[in-house]
Design a protein around this motif. Sequence first.
Motif, mmCIF file in Angstrom:
data_model
loop_
_atom_site.group_PDB
_atom_site.id
_atom_site.type_symbol
_atom_site.label_atom_id
_atom_site.label_comp_id
_atom_site.label_asym_id
_atom_site.label_seq_id
_atom_site.Cartn_x
_atom_site.Cartn_y
_atom_site.Cartn_z
ATOM 1 N N ARG A 74 35.415 -35.653 75.569
ATOM 2 C CA ARG A 74 34.801 -36.889 75.108
ATOM 3 C C ARG A 74 35.308 -37.169 73.694
ATOM 4 O O ARG A 74 35.318 -36.276 72.839
ATOM 5 C CB ARG A 74 33.277 -36.798 75.131
ATOM 6 C CG ARG A 74 32.714 -36.207 76.416
ATOM 7 C CD ARG A 74 31.229 -36.474 76.588
ATOM 8 N NE ARG A 74 31.002 -37.870 76.985
ATOM 9 C CZ ARG A 74 29.791 -38.379 77.268
ATOM 10 N NH1 ARG A 74 28.713 -37.607 77.159
ATOM 11 N NH2 ARG A 74 29.661 -39.634 77.627
ATOM 12 N N ILE A 75 35.726 -38.388 73.462
ATOM 13 C CA ILE A 75 36.192 -38.816 72.144
ATOM 14 C C ILE A 75 35.307 -39.968 71.681
ATOM 15 O O ILE A 75 35.143 -40.963 72.399
ATOM 16 C CB ILE A 75 37.664 -39.281 72.191
ATOM 17 C CG1 ILE A 75 38.567 -38.176 72.771
ATOM 18 C CG2 ILE A 75 38.137 -39.680 70.795
ATOM 19 C CD1 ILE A 75 39.992 -38.643 73.033
ATOM 20 N N VAL A 76 34.734 -39.835 70.518
ATOM 21 C CA VAL A 76 33.894 -40.885 69.933
ATOM 22 C C VAL A 76 34.679 -41.572 68.825
ATOM 23 O O VAL A 76 35.161 -40.913 67.887
ATOM 24 C CB VAL A 76 32.583 -40.303 69.377
ATOM 25 C CG1 VAL A 76 31.755 -41.404 68.714
ATOM 26 C CG2 VAL A 76 31.786 -39.625 70.481
ATOM 27 N N ARG A 77 34.800 -42.883 68.921
ATOM 28 C CA ARG A 77 35.545 -43.661 67.924
ATOM 29 C C ARG A 77 34.624 -44.728 67.328
ATOM 30 O O ARG A 77 34.148 -45.617 68.057
ATOM 31 C CB ARG A 77 36.760 -44.332 68.567
ATOM 32 C CG ARG A 77 37.804 -43.353 69.115
ATOM 33 C CD ARG A 77 38.953 -44.114 69.775
ATOM 34 N NE ARG A 77 40.075 -43.230 70.081
ATOM 35 C CZ ARG A 77 40.307 -42.707 71.297
ATOM 36 N NH1 ARG A 77 39.476 -42.960 72.305
ATOM 37 N NH2 ARG A 77 41.354 -41.925 71.495
ATOM 38 N N PRO A 78 34.351 -44.686 66.022
ATOM 39 C CA PRO A 78 33.601 -45.784 65.400
ATOM 40 C C PRO A 78 34.489 -47.023 65.330
ATOM 41 O O PRO A 78 35.626 -46.953 64.854
ATOM 42 C CB PRO A 78 33.284 -45.243 64.009
ATOM 43 C CG PRO A 78 34.359 -44.235 63.724
ATOM 44 C CD PRO A 78 34.739 -43.644 65.050
ATOM 45 N N VAL A 79 33.995 -48.142 65.835
ATOM 46 C CA VAL A 79 34.839 -49.337 65.908
ATOM 47 C C VAL A 79 34.264 -50.519 65.148
ATOM 48 O O VAL A 79 34.947 -51.540 64.975
ATOM 49 C CB VAL A 79 35.101 -49.736 67.383
ATOM 50 C CG1 VAL A 79 35.971 -48.700 68.071
ATOM 51 C CG2 VAL A 79 33.791 -49.947 68.137
ATOM 52 N N ALA A 80 33.022 -50.405 64.675
ATOM 53 C CA ALA A 80 32.438 -51.503 63.879
ATOM 54 C C ALA A 80 31.286 -50.960 63.056
ATOM 55 O O ALA A 80 30.515 -50.109 63.519
ATOM 56 C CB ALA A 80 31.956 -52.636 64.790
ATOM 57 N N GLY A 81 31.157 -51.469 61.817
ATOM 58 C CA GLY A 81 30.023 -51.132 60.980
ATOM 59 C C GLY A 81 29.949 -49.655 60.630
ATOM 60 O O GLY A 81 30.969 -48.954 60.536
#
Length: 599
Positions: A114-121
């Motif tokens: 699982r890869i978590v990517r912050p994409v906003a805020g």
Amino acid sequence: MAGTVTQSSLELFPIGNCQVSALVDERAGFVWGCVPRVDGDPVFCSLLNGDKVDEGVWRFELEGQVSSSQHYERNTPILVTRLEAEDGSAVEITDFAPRYEGSGRMYRPVAFIRIVRPVAGAPRLRVRLAPLYGYGSAEATTTNGTNHIRYQLGDQTMRLSTDAPVGYVLEGRSYRVEADQHFFLGPDEPFVGNIRSEIRRMEANTRKYWQHWVRGLHIPLEWQEETIRAAITLKLCQHEETGAIVAALTTSIPEAAGSERNWDYRYCWIRDSYYTVQALNRLGALDVLEKYLAYLRNIIDKARGGQIQPLYSVMGEAELHESFAENLAGYRGMGPVRVGNAAYKQVQYDCYGQIVMPTAQAFFDTRLLRMADETDFAHLEEVGEAAWAKHDKPDAGLWEFRTRQEVHTYSAVMCWAACDRLANVAARLGKGDRVRYWKDRAEAIRAKIEENAWSEEGDHYGASFESDYLDASLLQMVELRYLAPDDERFLKTFAAVERDLRRGDHMLRYAAEDDFGAPETAFNVCTFWLIEALHLTGRSSEARDLFCAMLSHTTKSGLMSEDLDYETGELWGNFPQTYSLVGIINSVGLLSKPWSDVR
């Protein structure tokens, strides 16, 4: 939305690598997943855990979440889930099980990435990783290091390697995600190399593997996305090690609400697998066929002319004792949750035809790495002899009645098909005496079917020799080449089946009461059989309309379960169901416009 209890549903996205699989819900939760293989212990089992949605799950919870959306990366089973919060912050979670070739073998570990990517805020996230073991009976105990957590799950251990804050994960605390984070849940061994770069490499290689596999498919012009998704998911239902193909990835999703028709489908049915390899073969996916034929050869070797069971474990184990998982409440609390399947004790004589027919291709198809030879023919003739011996004997039938037996027409036709195809193989091998031998037997079985299955009073074939009730499997008489689509007897039977079993846009498998009463839901593959029959009898426009109506009932992942409430349209039964996906592929093959239309 975050933290709220939601009712379990079949809006699920499967991921997998032909060794393990997981079903991911709309909130990015692993709600079903077994280790070390599909019929193993469900360490992620919240799908069947009633209202205990925070137990047996792996979920990323975004603070203030208000929406989510999901999609597969094109031509792969790599899933991307976007979670958005009320303050505008968002993350994207990429889920997959690694699969690709390396060092001369297929890398397909018992592992999830699982890869978590912050994409906003500035998203704040809580990781809830709470696996169970013993079919929901106990929580994992943990130990941890700087960058890993070990989960003791009975007699097996899994290790989470991550570059996320381990303390936050252990304590279930929310934290601000400011950079990509990587999670590898797999074997209990140190993760070698830089976790970020290695997981990115696995992601790229897995994407490349699946996109190249899809590129080798021969797909129709229309409904390409639906066909590709069904094909990928069917492949995920194959256990790479042995070649076995399971009927579904789950157990005990009821066929109808409160019906107790809850079965464990994580096994290899000879019948379901025949339909699966037939559909994938039409798309040119020979790798699935080749592996499955190896599985069948092992089954035939063990039988040595004896009884072939309807189903086996993915490892070929014959005894699949049925029991209840007492600690799991069931889907929406609708137990029981069954482990194992007592149908292995049944006699279902259609399986002989379903062994002979896919194996017969191996005598003709020069693309195969291993073509069948005279030794294989000798073993296959043993299966044919069993078909001959059993063609007019009572069995449980393809619908697996548990309390009664009859001579089922579908089983008899399958036995005919076994003898008919053996005659074809004998001709291929230049064995004239065996051609005549098997033709004579096929003709004798046909005569028996015509004498006993045709009802003069009803003016149609009956589902069994003993009675004239109808079931949808009679529509398969054309697919099996027993009858031509313009045969008067087929047309009359089709009319009778449609009259008695069709419910609007859907088809029952049968309407008569069985061991659990009258069926309450439509059986999806039977509706696809109806679509095929409509097309083959000249009602193609109606078939296309009905097919489009069926596609409107697929999940957001583009898949289907076994059953459907023909009044509400809700899906029921185990998921994803190979039968239903086969129906999509076969219907597209018949209904699609030809490629010549755009050339």
